[in-house]
Design a protein around this motif. Structure first.
Motif, PDB file in Angstrom:
ATOM      1  N   GLY A   9       0.822  -1.218   0.000  1.00 33.40           N
ATOM      2  CA  GLY A   9       0.000   0.000   0.000  1.00 33.40           C
ATOM      3  C   GLY A   9       0.848   1.257   0.000  1.00 33.40           C
ATOM      4  O   GLY A   9       0.539   2.229  -0.690  1.00 33.40           O
ATOM      5  N   ALA A  13       0.953   4.078  -2.922  1.00 35.08           N
ATOM      6  CA  ALA A  13       0.705   5.475  -2.585  1.00 35.08           C
ATOM      7  C   ALA A  13       1.892   6.356  -2.983  1.00 35.08           C
ATOM      8  O   ALA A  13       1.711   7.476  -3.472  1.00 35.08           O
ATOM      9  N   ALA A  76      -3.132  10.502  -1.832  1.00 37.75           N
ATOM     10  CA  ALA A  76      -2.072   9.491  -1.760  1.00 37.75           C
ATOM     11  C   ALA A  76      -1.032   9.868  -0.719  1.00 37.75           C
ATOM     12  O   ALA A  76      -0.502   9.008  -0.011  1.00 37.75           O
ATOM     13  N   ALA A  79      -2.550   9.036   2.603  1.00 40.56           N
ATOM     14  CA  ALA A  79      -2.534   7.581   2.785  1.00 40.56           C
ATOM     15  C   ALA A  79      -1.127   7.094   3.115  1.00 40.56           C
ATOM     16  O   ALA A  79      -0.947   6.232   3.984  1.00 40.56           O
ATOM     17  N   ILE A  83       0.005   5.149   6.487  1.00 42.55           N
ATOM     18  CA  ILE A  83       0.676   3.846   6.405  1.00 42.55           C
ATOM     19  C   ILE A  83       1.975   3.877   7.191  1.00 42.55           C
ATOM     20  O   ILE A  83       2.283   2.947   7.944  1.00 42.55           O
TER      21      ILE A  83
END
Length: 119
Positions: A9, A13, A76, A79, A83
């Motif tokens: 992920g 991103a 992004a 995100a 993360i």
């Protein structure tokens, strides 16, 4: 498995963020130009000057709206931040599992202590 999914992920991103870097920069420049145009519009005393600043503002708005894909890049980036934050918080978690019984009378003292710690 969780670390692997976080890595994938984060990689996706990061690639989206890098591909949207140009529109993000151009959107930031257009927002800054709109701020400058607004300040000049307020300072202007003549009607012709105000009309000129409005036209310039409309041109900059059209440039900014053409870079609406920058919102995807900003999403992004958010995100990627979440993360990374989640990745770092996983390091400090212990992997011990506690057995929780469903009987509320056996766990009353533990639950009462948890409620008192939340206050």
């Amino acid at each position: 498995m969780k670390k692997f999914m976080l890595f994938i992920g984060g990689l996706v991103a990061l690639l989206i963020l890098l591909s949207m870097l140009g529109p993000i920069i151009l959107l930031g420049v257009s927002v800054w130009l709109l701020y400058v145009i607004f300040k000049q519009f307020i300072k202007s005393d003549s009607t012709v000057g105000k009309i000129g600043w409005v036209i310039a503002g409309l041109v900059v708005i059209s440039i900014g709206l053409s870079n609406i894909y920058a919102v995807i890049g900003v999403a992004a980036a958010v995100a990627l931040y979440l993360i990374i934050k989640n990745w770092k918080s996983d390091k400090h978690e212990s992997h011990e599992q506690t057995v929780v019984e469903d009987d509320p009378f056996k766990n009353f003292e533990r639950q009462w202590a948890e409620l008192n710690n939340l206050k």
